[in-house]
Design a protein around this motif. Structure first.
Motif, PDB file in Angstrom:
ATOM      1  N   ALA A  69     -32.620 -45.398  81.740  1.00  0.00           N
ATOM      2  CA  ALA A  69     -31.237 -45.180  81.310  1.00  0.00           C
ATOM      3  C   ALA A  69     -31.175 -44.204  80.144  1.00  0.00           C
ATOM      4  O   ALA A  69     -31.925 -44.345  79.185  1.00  0.00           O
ATOM      5  CB  ALA A  69     -30.607 -46.511  80.903  1.00  0.00           C
ATOM      6  N   GLY A  70     -30.311 -43.225  80.257  1.00  0.00           N
ATOM      7  CA  GLY A  70     -30.198 -42.262  79.173  1.00  0.00           C
ATOM      8  C   GLY A  70     -28.893 -41.497  79.237  1.00  0.00           C
ATOM      9  O   GLY A  70     -28.286 -41.374  80.300  1.00  0.00           O
ATOM     10  N   ILE A  71     -28.465 -41.030  78.059  1.00  0.00           N
ATOM     11  CA  ILE A  71     -27.223 -40.255  77.975  1.00  0.00           C
ATOM     12  C   ILE A  71     -27.466 -38.983  77.156  1.00  0.00           C
ATOM     13  O   ILE A  71     -28.460 -38.891  76.434  1.00  0.00           O
ATOM     14  CB  ILE A  71     -26.081 -41.069  77.310  1.00  0.00           C
ATOM     15  N   THR A  72     -26.547 -38.035  77.283  1.00  0.00           N
ATOM     16  CA  THR A  72     -26.566 -36.869  76.394  1.00  0.00           C
ATOM     17  C   THR A  72     -25.237 -36.796  75.650  1.00  0.00           C
ATOM     18  O   THR A  72     -24.191 -37.196  76.187  1.00  0.00           O
ATOM     19  CB  THR A  72     -26.728 -35.546  77.179  1.00  0.00           C
ATOM     20  N   ARG A  73     -25.314 -36.317  74.421  1.00  0.00           N
ATOM     21  CA  ARG A  73     -24.119 -35.965  73.634  1.00  0.00           C
ATOM     22  C   ARG A  73     -24.467 -34.663  72.928  1.00  0.00           C
ATOM     23  O   ARG A  73     -24.714 -34.628  71.737  1.00  0.00           O
ATOM     24  CB  ARG A  73     -23.781 -37.063  72.606  1.00  0.00           C
ATOM     25  N   ASP A  74     -24.558 -33.585  73.731  1.00  0.00           N
ATOM     26  CA  ASP A  74     -25.072 -32.322  73.216  1.00  0.00           C
ATOM     27  C   ASP A  74     -24.090 -31.650  72.262  1.00  0.00           C
ATOM     28  O   ASP A  74     -22.885 -31.596  72.523  1.00  0.00           O
ATOM     29  CB  ASP A  74     -25.342 -31.356  74.379  1.00  0.00           C
TER      30      ASP A  74
ATOM     31  N   THR B  13     -33.480 -47.083  71.345  1.00  0.00           N
ATOM     32  CA  THR B  13     -33.411 -48.538  71.148  1.00  0.00           C
ATOM     33  C   THR B  13     -33.306 -49.218  72.514  1.00  0.00           C
ATOM     34  O   THR B  13     -33.824 -50.331  72.685  1.00  0.00           O
ATOM     35  CB  THR B  13     -32.208 -48.901  70.257  1.00  0.00           C
ATOM     36  N   GLY B  14     -32.686 -48.546  73.471  1.00  0.00           N
ATOM     37  CA  GLY B  14     -32.585 -49.095  74.824  1.00  0.00           C
ATOM     38  C   GLY B  14     -33.948 -49.355  75.453  1.00  0.00           C
ATOM     39  O   GLY B  14     -34.100 -50.305  76.231  1.00  0.00           O
ATOM     40  N   VAL B  15     -34.934 -48.541  75.114  1.00  0.00           N
ATOM     41  CA  VAL B  15     -36.283 -48.770  75.658  1.00  0.00           C
ATOM     42  C   VAL B  15     -36.870 -50.038  75.027  1.00  0.00           C
ATOM     43  O   VAL B  15     -37.423 -50.898  75.722  1.00  0.00           O
ATOM     44  CB  VAL B  15     -37.202 -47.547  75.407  1.00  0.00           C
TER      45      VAL B  15
ATOM     46  N   VAL C 229     -27.827 -51.279  77.795  1.00  0.00           N
ATOM     47  CA  VAL C 229     -29.213 -51.328  77.309  1.00  0.00           C
ATOM     48  C   VAL C 229     -29.282 -51.182  75.786  1.00  0.00           C
ATOM     49  O   VAL C 229     -30.288 -51.529  75.174  1.00  0.00           O
ATOM     50  CB  VAL C 229     -30.126 -50.261  77.964  1.00  0.00           C
ATOM     51  N   ALA C 230     -28.207 -50.659  75.178  1.00  0.00           N
ATOM     52  CA  ALA C 230     -28.204 -50.489  73.724  1.00  0.00           C
ATOM     53  C   ALA C 230     -28.052 -51.820  72.988  1.00  0.00           C
ATOM     54  O   ALA C 230     -28.232 -51.877  71.773  1.00  0.00           O
ATOM     55  CB  ALA C 230     -27.088 -49.539  73.318  1.00  0.00           C
ATOM     56  N   ASP C 231     -27.721 -52.875  73.717  1.00  0.00           N
ATOM     57  CA  ASP C 231     -27.471 -54.179  73.088  1.00  0.00           C
ATOM     58  C   ASP C 231     -28.590 -55.159  73.451  1.00  0.00           C
ATOM     59  O   ASP C 231     -28.798 -55.458  74.632  1.00  0.00           O
ATOM     60  CB  ASP C 231     -26.116 -54.716  73.571  1.00  0.00           C
ATOM     61  N   TYR C 232     -29.301 -55.632  72.443  1.00  0.00           N
ATOM     62  CA  TYR C 232     -30.487 -56.453  72.707  1.00  0.00           C
ATOM     63  C   TYR C 232     -30.113 -57.759  73.429  1.00  0.00           C
ATOM     64  O   TYR C 232     -30.763 -58.137  74.414  1.00  0.00           O
ATOM     65  CB  TYR C 232     -31.226 -56.782  71.395  1.00  0.00           C
TER      66      TYR C 232
END
Ligand code: CAA
Length: 240
Positions: free
Chosen positions: A83-88, A108-110, A56-59
């Motif tokens: 879609a989502g991630i964490t990098r805490d 940007t994925g949204v 999803v990060a790539d248009y």
């Protein structure tokens, strides 16, 4: 004909519960995933829900993937940007890579998911956008400057889309889940997780299905006058 719904990150965690709920509601569902082929294949086998792999990060990948879904299932009328991630990491330890990965996927994925379907929704005079934000976009969270920024950003996105889409029959709303029993939350160190549960008046983590039911409502015809709103589903942990 059944409406087509796209759920990003729709084969695991909260997304999987949303995909299943929308299928049960009678929609044709396409679930995207980023990398875990095995989990996606198992999900399709168990549910009969078709899965599609793109980042999803790539248009360009998102646009091409969406074209494929529409060729297979028909015009996408419902989008659940999940879609989502964490990098805490505490801010003093957060690296530019951790910042960028979360911004690219979660925020940007949204844009990359909604932008390609938006013209079709405007033309057809109907659309439902639901963005899965987070309690941590509302209140902030230790070690989540990156994640909280994206989840707060989601709320700006839906409030703006609501104003642009309303005259075209499109609604855009957000759900802010609290701490839900998914792999993402289970990855939090146990001691920290226990202390978080102690802060939830309900005394427990939420279930993915409790978020999926909110989505079912927001995409239904019953919710046609709800636009630019946020549903908080957090067991009483935080009030806006
Ligand atoms: N509040 C205040 N202080 C905290 C804290 C908190 N929530 N968490 C950790 N700290 C403190 C630690 O006690 C430690 O203090 P001292 O240095 O005085 O001992 C300090 O912060 C730094 O700790 P570490 O050096 O051990 O930090 P680390 O670099 O190893 O990182 C961590 C550890 C990433 C912060 C880890 O504790 C963690 O993952 N915390 C959970 C963060 C969180 O809640 N993420 C939410 C994930 S779920 C989700 O995102 C879904 C959703 O939408 C709700």
């Amino acid at each position: 004909m059944a409406r087509t719904a796209l759920v990003t990150g729709g084969s695991r965690g909260i997304g999987a519960a949303i995909s299943k709920a929308l299928k049960a509601d009678g929609y044709s569902v396409a679930a995207t995933y980023a990398g875990n082929d095995e989990a996606a294949a198992k999900f399709t086998e168990e549910t009969g829900i078709k899965t599609y792999k793109w980042n999803v990060a790539d248009y360009d990948s998102s646009k091409a993937g969406i074209e494929q879904v529409e060729a297979d299932l028909g015009p996408i009328e419902i989008v659940v940007a999940n879609a989502g991630i964490t990098r805490d990491a505490p801010f003093h330890k957060m690296t530019p890579d951790q910042w960028n990965a979360v911004i690219d996927t979660n925020l940007t994925g949204v844009f990359n998911t909604v932008h390609p379907v938006w013209p079709g929704m405007r033309e057809r005079g109907f659309g439902r956008i639901v963005v899965i934000s987070s309690i941590n976009g509302q209140k902030g969270q230790f070690a989540q400057v990156n994640y909280a920024a994206t989840k707060a950003g989601d709320l700006g996105i839906i409030k703006s889309l609501a104003q642009e889409g309303a005259s075209k029959g499109i609604t855009a709303n957000a759900i802010c889940p609290g701490y839900i029993a998914t792999e993402m939350v289970m990855a939090v160190p146990e001691k920290v997780r226990e202390s978080i549960i102690g802060m939830i008046p309900a005394g427990r983590l939420g279930e993915p299905e409790e978020i999926a039911r909110c989505v079912s409502f927001l995409v239904s015809d019953d919710a046609s006058f709800i636009n630019g709103s946020t549903i908080s589903a957090n067991g009483g942990q935080f009030f806006v």
